[in-house]
Design an enzyme around this catalytic site. Structure first.
Site, PDB file in Angstrom:
ATOM      1  N   TYR A  60       0.790  -0.922  -0.049  1.00  0.00           N
ATOM      2  CA  TYR A  60      -0.451   0.122  -0.335  1.00  0.00           C
ATOM      3  C   TYR A  60       0.742   1.217   0.075  1.00  0.00           C
ATOM      4  O   TYR A  60       0.406   2.355  -0.356  1.00  0.00           O
ATOM      5  CB  TYR A  60      -0.516   0.110   1.638  1.00  0.00           C
ATOM      6  CG  TYR A  60      -2.171  -0.630   1.437  1.00  0.00           C
ATOM      7  CD1 TYR A  60      -2.629  -1.983   0.873  1.00  0.00           C
ATOM      8  CD2 TYR A  60      -3.272  -0.020   1.236  1.00  0.00           C
ATOM      9  CE1 TYR A  60      -3.197  -2.690   0.920  1.00  0.00           C
ATOM     10  CE2 TYR A  60      -4.986  -0.533   1.182  1.00  0.00           C
ATOM     11  CZ  TYR A  60      -4.197  -2.109   0.831  1.00  0.00           C
ATOM     12  OH  TYR A  60      -5.791  -2.866   0.500  1.00  0.00           O
ATOM     13  N   LYS A  71       3.561 -15.039   2.776  1.00  0.00           N
ATOM     14  CA  LYS A  71       3.442 -15.864   1.532  1.00  0.00           C
ATOM     15  C   LYS A  71       5.223 -15.928   1.174  1.00  0.00           C
ATOM     16  O   LYS A  71       6.525 -15.555   0.674  1.00  0.00           O
ATOM     17  CB  LYS A  71       3.373 -15.119   0.856  1.00  0.00           C
ATOM     18  CG  LYS A  71       3.073 -15.774  -1.138  1.00  0.00           C
ATOM     19  CD  LYS A  71       2.188 -16.321  -1.230  1.00  0.00           C
ATOM     20  CE  LYS A  71       2.879 -17.562  -1.842  1.00  0.00           C
ATOM     21  NZ  LYS A  71       1.766 -19.404  -2.156  1.00  0.00           N
ATOM     22  N   ASP A  79      -2.500 -18.020   0.884  1.00  0.00           N
ATOM     23  CA  ASP A  79      -3.836 -19.078   0.229  1.00  0.00           C
ATOM     24  C   ASP A  79      -3.808 -19.935   0.523  1.00  0.00           C
ATOM     25  O   ASP A  79      -5.442 -20.320   0.550  1.00  0.00           O
ATOM     26  CB  ASP A  79      -2.411 -19.447  -1.344  1.00  0.00           C
ATOM     27  CG  ASP A  79      -1.402 -20.153  -1.001  1.00  0.00           C
ATOM     28  OD1 ASP A  79      -0.662 -20.148   0.386  1.00  0.00           O
ATOM     29  OD2 ASP A  79      -0.729 -20.603  -2.194  1.00  0.00           O
ATOM     30  N   ASP A  86      -6.624  -7.049   4.310  1.00  0.00           N
ATOM     31  CA  ASP A  86      -7.278  -6.389   3.279  1.00  0.00           C
ATOM     32  C   ASP A  86      -7.951  -7.768   3.013  1.00  0.00           C
ATOM     33  O   ASP A  86      -9.621  -7.594   3.058  1.00  0.00           O
ATOM     34  CB  ASP A  86      -6.989  -5.605   2.258  1.00  0.00           C
ATOM     35  CG  ASP A  86      -7.816  -4.700   1.654  1.00  0.00           C
ATOM     36  OD1 ASP A  86      -8.755  -4.663   2.439  1.00  0.00           O
ATOM     37  OD2 ASP A  86      -7.915  -5.183   0.630  1.00  0.00           O
ATOM     38  N   ASP A  95     -12.224  -8.876   4.270  1.00  0.00           N
ATOM     39  CA  ASP A  95     -13.558  -9.419   3.637  1.00  0.00           C
ATOM     40  C   ASP A  95     -14.054 -10.556   4.028  1.00  0.00           C
ATOM     41  O   ASP A  95     -15.135 -10.568   4.323  1.00  0.00           O
ATOM     42  CB  ASP A  95     -13.449  -8.619   1.966  1.00  0.00           C
ATOM     43  CG  ASP A  95     -13.642  -7.171   2.136  1.00  0.00           C
ATOM     44  OD1 ASP A  95     -13.257  -6.669   2.702  1.00  0.00           O
ATOM     45  OD2 ASP A  95     -14.287  -7.070   1.176  1.00  0.00           O
TER      46      ASP A  95
HETATM   47  C1  IPM Z   1     -10.330  -1.366   3.929  1.00  0.00           C
HETATM   48  C2  IPM Z   1     -10.935  -0.596   2.635  1.00  0.00           C
HETATM   49  C3  IPM Z   1      -9.278   0.171   2.269  1.00  0.00           C
HETATM   50  C4  IPM Z   1      -8.375  -0.121   2.927  1.00  0.00           C
HETATM   51  C5  IPM Z   1     -10.045   0.707   0.598  1.00  0.00           C
HETATM   52  C6  IPM Z   1     -10.916   1.793   0.936  1.00  0.00           C
HETATM   53  C7  IPM Z   1      -9.120   1.648   0.779  1.00  0.00           C
HETATM   54  O1  IPM Z   1     -10.620  -1.962   1.673  1.00  0.00           O
HETATM   55  O2  IPM Z   1     -10.314  -1.026   4.966  1.00  0.00           O
HETATM   56  O3  IPM Z   1     -10.478  -2.568   4.386  1.00  0.00           O
HETATM   57  O4  IPM Z   1      -8.332  -1.292   1.448  1.00  0.00           O
HETATM   58  O5  IPM Z   1      -7.770  -1.123   3.206  1.00  0.00           O
HETATM   59 MG    MG Z   2     -10.381  -3.919   2.357  1.00  0.00          MG
END
Ligand code: IPM
Ligand code: MG
Length: 351
Positions: free
Chosen positions: A142, A189, A221, A245, A249
């Site tokens: 990032y 990884k 993975d 990240d 999710d």
């Molecule tokens: C998160 C989001 C952010 C990230 C985006 C919106 C930049 O996906 O907080 O997980 O990738 O960190």
């Molecule tokens: Mg995210």
């Protein structure tokens, strides 16, 4: 207690979910005799429109002078479809994380008793899941060097980590594991990436300082697969920015909805509390977004201020709302779908 909270509503559904969190926090403050001073400030697309900058200096000032920051969401479709945009709302979020030194992002994953059957995953796999993904937040790909080569057809982003960045994150992971089931999993990884090999080397060297903690090392993975196959196998996971990240999710599926998952971002100074979901542009202004992730993030805020009863109170009314079906459309499944604001009102009343 006097609390001074910076309020960063951001974009999309951010302002709607933040409004509900404020209602609930104010109800908690009233009940437990606290005085919350909310200081709103601009971020994201809203800030770009107002002052041409997604994380203006004035907003940073508000944050550093606050006891905590409560944050909604960032992102606007106008920028998503324009790869040439010079300033993007997300840059504001990254700048904020970096300038506030928020190097550790705490993302818990747990199940809600009344929602276990709503997850696409089987009950016996997920019931009782209680894990924390500790995501490194101010380094890695990032923030590494990026760019285009002269030919215009080559682009690069680099994953760079320094030993101290891994150490400070891992330290939090070990400490967290000590307070929980003493299990830590380092996800990387290392079979391919040099940065991951530095992670492993660094964490391995720290093991001797925490003899009670059992540390395992797994490839990202494989974890992507095992996390939803057998989430109860994990307790505290430490991982790099991008891996965290993606995995968080994925982990939200275990709980039943992205709209439920809170987070805290901590570092050396002020801490920030935000839902893990994004700005959900399609729902903006419709009063349909799930406010619970933001409200549960506020519970994490109280917890970190050692206001445990207040945090517990919020969590228990959220559980009550879920059990009684006082939920937004993402969780309604044929039942009555309540509006965002109705869920907020109900929770505030039930505090
Ligand atoms: C998160 C989001 C952010 C990230 C985006 C919106 C930049 O996906 O907080 O997980 O990738 O960190
Ligand atoms: Mg995210």
């Amino acid at each position: 207690m006097d609390l001074n909270i910076a309020l960063l509503a951001g974009d999309g559904i951010g302002p709607e979910v933040i409004d509900q969190a404020v209602k609930v926090c104010d109800a908690v403050a009233k009940k437990y005799d606290h005085n919350i001073k909310w200081t709103p400030a601009l971020t994201g697309a809203a800030a770009i429109e107002a002052v041409g900058e997604p994380y203006p200096d004035e907003t940073h000032e508000v944050c550093v002078n606050a006891d905590a920051v409560l944050f909604g969401a960032i992102g606007h479709p106008r920028f998503d479809n324009d790869p040439s945009a010079k300033v993007r709302p997300e840059q504001g979020l990254l700048k904020m994380r970096q300038k506030l030194g928020l190097f550790a992002n705490v993302r818990p994953t747990f199940t809600f008793p009344s929602l276990v059957d709503k997850s696409p995953l089987k009950r016996d796999r997920i019931e009782g899941t209680d894990l924390i993904i500790l995501r490194e937040l101010t380094g890695g790909v990032y923030f590494g060097e990026r760019g285009r080569k002269d030919d215009g057809n080559t682009a690069f982003d680099t994953m760079t980590y320094q030993r101290f960045e891994i150490q400070r994150l891992a330290k939090k992971g070990f400490e967290m594991a000590m307070k929980r089931s003493k299990k830590l999993c380092c996800v990387d990884k290392a079979n391919v990436l040099e940065a991951s090999r530095l992670w492993r080397e660094t964490v391995q060297a720290m093991e001797k300082d925490y003899p009670e903690v059992t540390v395992t090392y797994e490839f990202v993975d494989a974890v992507a697969m095992r996390l939803i196959q057998w989430p109860k196998g994990y307790d505290v996971i430490i991982t790099a920015n991008l891996f965290g990240d993606i995995l968080t999710d994925e982990a939200s599926v275990i709980s039943g909805s992205m709209g439920l998952m809170p987070s805290s971002s901590v570092g050396s100074t002020v801490s920030l509390y935000e839902p893990i979901h994004g700005s959900y542009p399609q729902a903006t202004g419709k009063d349909i977004a799930n406010p619970l992730a933001t409200i549960l993030s506020a519970a994490m805020m109280f917890e970190d201020m050692n206001l445990t009863q207040e945090a517990e109170n919020i969590r228990s009314v959220v559980n009550k709302a879920l059990a009684e079906g006082i939920v937004t459309e993402d969780l309604a499944e044929g039942g009555k779908a309540y509006k965002t604001s109705e869920v907020g009102d109900w929770l505030a009343k039930n505090i």
